[in-house]
Every structure is written in structure tokens, then in C-alpha cells.
Design a protein around this motif. Sequence first.
Motif, PDB file in Angstrom:
ATOM      1  N   ARG A 226       0.917  -1.116  -0.073  1.00 39.81           N
ATOM      2  CA  ARG A 226      -0.239  -0.294  -0.315  1.00 39.81           C
ATOM      3  C   ARG A 226       1.141   1.144   0.006  1.00 39.81           C
ATOM      4  N   VAL A 227       0.297   2.339  -1.365  1.00 42.00           N
ATOM      5  CA  VAL A 227       1.493   3.467  -0.546  1.00 42.00           C
ATOM      6  C   VAL A 227      -0.002   4.219  -0.432  1.00 42.00           C
ATOM      7  N   ASP A 228       0.219   5.046   0.746  1.00 41.99           N
ATOM      8  CA  ASP A 228      -0.538   6.161   0.639  1.00 41.99           C
ATOM      9  C   ASP A 228       0.867   7.791   0.908  1.00 41.99           C
ATOM     10  N   GLY A 229      -0.070   8.343   0.455  1.00 39.62           N
ATOM     11  CA  GLY A 229       0.540  10.007  -0.666  1.00 39.62           C
ATOM     12  C   GLY A 229       0.123   9.792  -1.600  1.00 39.62           C
ATOM     13  N   TYR A 230       1.662  10.543  -2.282  1.00 44.31           N
ATOM     14  CA  TYR A 230       1.555  10.155  -3.301  1.00 44.31           C
ATOM     15  C   TYR A 230       2.863   8.861  -3.917  1.00 44.31           C
ATOM     16  N   SER A 231       1.843   8.639  -5.454  1.00 47.76           N
ATOM     17  CA  SER A 231       3.502   7.433  -5.581  1.00 47.76           C
ATOM     18  C   SER A 231       3.253   7.679  -7.224  1.00 47.76           C
ATOM     19  N   LEU A 232       4.077   7.136  -7.493  1.00 45.87           N
ATOM     20  CA  LEU A 232       4.106   7.762  -8.897  1.00 45.87           C
ATOM     21  C   LEU A 232       3.099   7.288 -10.128  1.00 45.87           C
ATOM     22  N   THR A 233       2.339   6.465  -9.475  1.00 42.97           N
ATOM     23  CA  THR A 233       0.876   5.706 -10.925  1.00 42.97           C
ATOM     24  C   THR A 233       0.055   7.194  -9.690  1.00 42.97           C
ATOM     25  N   SER A 234      -0.079   7.952  -8.797  1.00 41.90           N
ATOM     26  CA  SER A 234      -1.017   9.013  -8.196  1.00 41.90           C
ATOM     27  C   SER A 234      -0.629  10.346  -9.248  1.00 41.90           C
ATOM     28  N   LEU A 235       0.504  10.137  -9.169  1.00 41.65           N
ATOM     29  CA  LEU A 235       1.273  11.758 -10.381  1.00 41.65           C
ATOM     30  C   LEU A 235       0.909  11.227 -11.790  1.00 41.65           C
ATOM     31  N   ARG A 236       1.507  10.871 -12.127  1.00 43.28           N
ATOM     32  CA  ARG A 236       1.293  10.528 -13.964  1.00 43.28           C
ATOM     33  C   ARG A 236      -0.600  10.269 -14.611  1.00 43.28           C
ATOM     34  N   GLY A 237      -1.457   9.722 -12.902  1.00 46.13           N
ATOM     35  CA  GLY A 237      -2.671   9.970 -13.333  1.00 46.13           C
ATOM     36  C   GLY A 237      -2.693   8.703 -14.250  1.00 46.13           C
ATOM     37  N   ARG A 238      -2.000   7.521 -14.061  1.00 44.10           N
ATOM     38  CA  ARG A 238      -2.035   6.062 -15.624  1.00 44.10           C
ATOM     39  C   ARG A 238      -1.505   5.229 -15.235  1.00 44.10           C
ATOM     40  N   TRP A 239      -2.119   3.419 -14.819  1.00 43.18           N
ATOM     41  CA  TRP A 239      -1.900   3.621 -15.259  1.00 43.18           C
ATOM     42  C   TRP A 239      -1.595   2.540 -15.812  1.00 43.18           C
ATOM     43  N   THR A 240       0.001   1.661 -16.497  1.00 45.68           N
ATOM     44  CA  THR A 240       0.639   1.305 -17.502  1.00 45.68           C
ATOM     45  C   THR A 240       0.128  -0.068 -17.337  1.00 45.68           C
ATOM     46  N   LEU A 241      -0.533  -0.893 -18.194  1.00 53.45           N
ATOM     47  CA  LEU A 241      -0.504  -2.380 -18.461  1.00 53.45           C
ATOM     48  C   LEU A 241       0.181  -3.203 -18.900  1.00 53.45           C
ATOM     49  N   GLN A 242       0.518  -2.740 -19.669  1.00 53.34           N
ATOM     50  CA  GLN A 242       1.380  -3.328 -20.277  1.00 53.34           C
ATOM     51  C   GLN A 242       2.671  -2.852 -20.445  1.00 53.34           C
ATOM     52  N   ASP A 243       3.473  -3.695 -19.645  1.00 50.42           N
ATOM     53  CA  ASP A 243       5.071  -3.416 -19.744  1.00 50.42           C
ATOM     54  C   ASP A 243       5.731  -4.693 -19.940  1.00 50.42           C
ATOM     55  N   GLU A 244       7.294  -4.539 -19.662  1.00 47.68           N
ATOM     56  CA  GLU A 244       8.136  -5.928 -20.089  1.00 47.68           C
ATOM     57  C   GLU A 244       7.517  -6.768 -20.454  1.00 47.68           C
ATOM     58  N   LEU A 245       6.842  -8.357 -19.021  1.00 46.34           N
ATOM     59  CA  LEU A 245       5.796  -8.865 -19.185  1.00 46.34           C
ATOM     60  C   LEU A 245       4.252  -8.812 -19.970  1.00 46.34           C
ATOM     61  N   TYR A 246       3.859  -9.757 -20.520  1.00 46.45           N
ATOM     62  CA  TYR A 246       2.390  -9.641 -21.330  1.00 46.45           C
ATOM     63  C   TYR A 246       1.608 -10.430 -19.792  1.00 46.45           C
TER      64      TYR A 246
END
Length: 183
Positions: free
Chosen positions: A158-178
Motif C-alpha cells: 500500500r502507498v499512502d500519499g502520492y505514488s508515481l501512479t497517482s501523479l502520472r494519472g495513468r496506469w501502465t497495463l502492458q510493460d516488459e511482461l505479458y
Amino acid sequence: MTRLIRLAGSAILIVLLFAFGWVGTSRAGSDWPPISPEDLAMKDNPASPGAHAMILNRELVIDESDPRRLVSETDYVRIKIFTAEGKKYADIEIPFFKDFGQVTKIQARTIHPDGRVIEFDGQVFEKTALKYHDARIMLKGFTLPDVQPGSIIEYRYRVDGYSLTSLRGRWTLQDELYMRRAS
């Protein structure tokens, strides 16, 4: 009458213990999602044959309802390891902003193909990933135990406060792994 009072007192004590989390939460790993026998037996990624690993499941819950916190994120990831090279995914790094958040409630485990479970109880380290003037992006990291080809690893935090996801406003669904499933 005395017996009735003792029974009522015991019932109240049990309710309070559950309410404050002193009973029922001490069994490590009891609330992990079940793993199917097919996932345990899987030898390769059917959607990308020859892959070193694949994400079986990822869930991210963002909660902005608590007025005392900026954001609360709960992240859960389950990864199937196929090869020795895939063991590198057992090294977990969680990015966060040092002065604006904290990573808590880290839990992790390794599940072998035979169903044997090894709970993570090792050290969690913290290091600076990037520093610019007074702003610092930090990493909390750990390594899951006894990961082998055929293992499934899963972790949550759990991340309380700002995480990198919070500030970007998006969530990367596809990355290096399927990724088979994400929500």
C-alpha cells in the motif's frame, strides 16, 4: 446468572478482538486469492511462447475518499516464472515520493509448482532512485525467497500519499511482461 455474564463478557471480548484486528489477521497469507492447478502446472506463456515470465494477475485500487490522506493505493501482482532468467522478477522495487508518501503493508510469497508456500519475511530496503534539488523518488525493495522456474510469486503493498501512479494519472497495463489479467 454469573455464567451468563461470563459468556456475554467473552462474546464482547471476541468481537473487540476481531474489530481491532487482533484475531484473524495473524494467519499470514490466509487471504491471498486462490491459485488454480492450471496456473501451478503452466510451463510456458501460451500467448507468448518462450517468455521468461508472465503476469497472471495485477490489481490496483486507488482510494481518494479519506480526507486525511491525499491518495491511498493498494497494488497486488501475481507472476509466473518460466525460466532461470525469469527469476530476476523476484527482485521487487516499489517507487514512491519520499516527502509525499510512504509504502506500507508489504506482503509477499513464493509458491512452488507442488503448492508449497514460502512467505517473505526478509529485509525491505529503501534507496534513492532519483534526486532533484529537494525532491526525491525512492524505492522500497525486497527479494522473494527460493524462486525457481515453475514458481509463482505474488506480492502486495500500500502507498499512502502520492505514488508515481497517482501523479502520472495513468496506469501502465502492458510493460516488459505479458499481462493476462489486470483490473
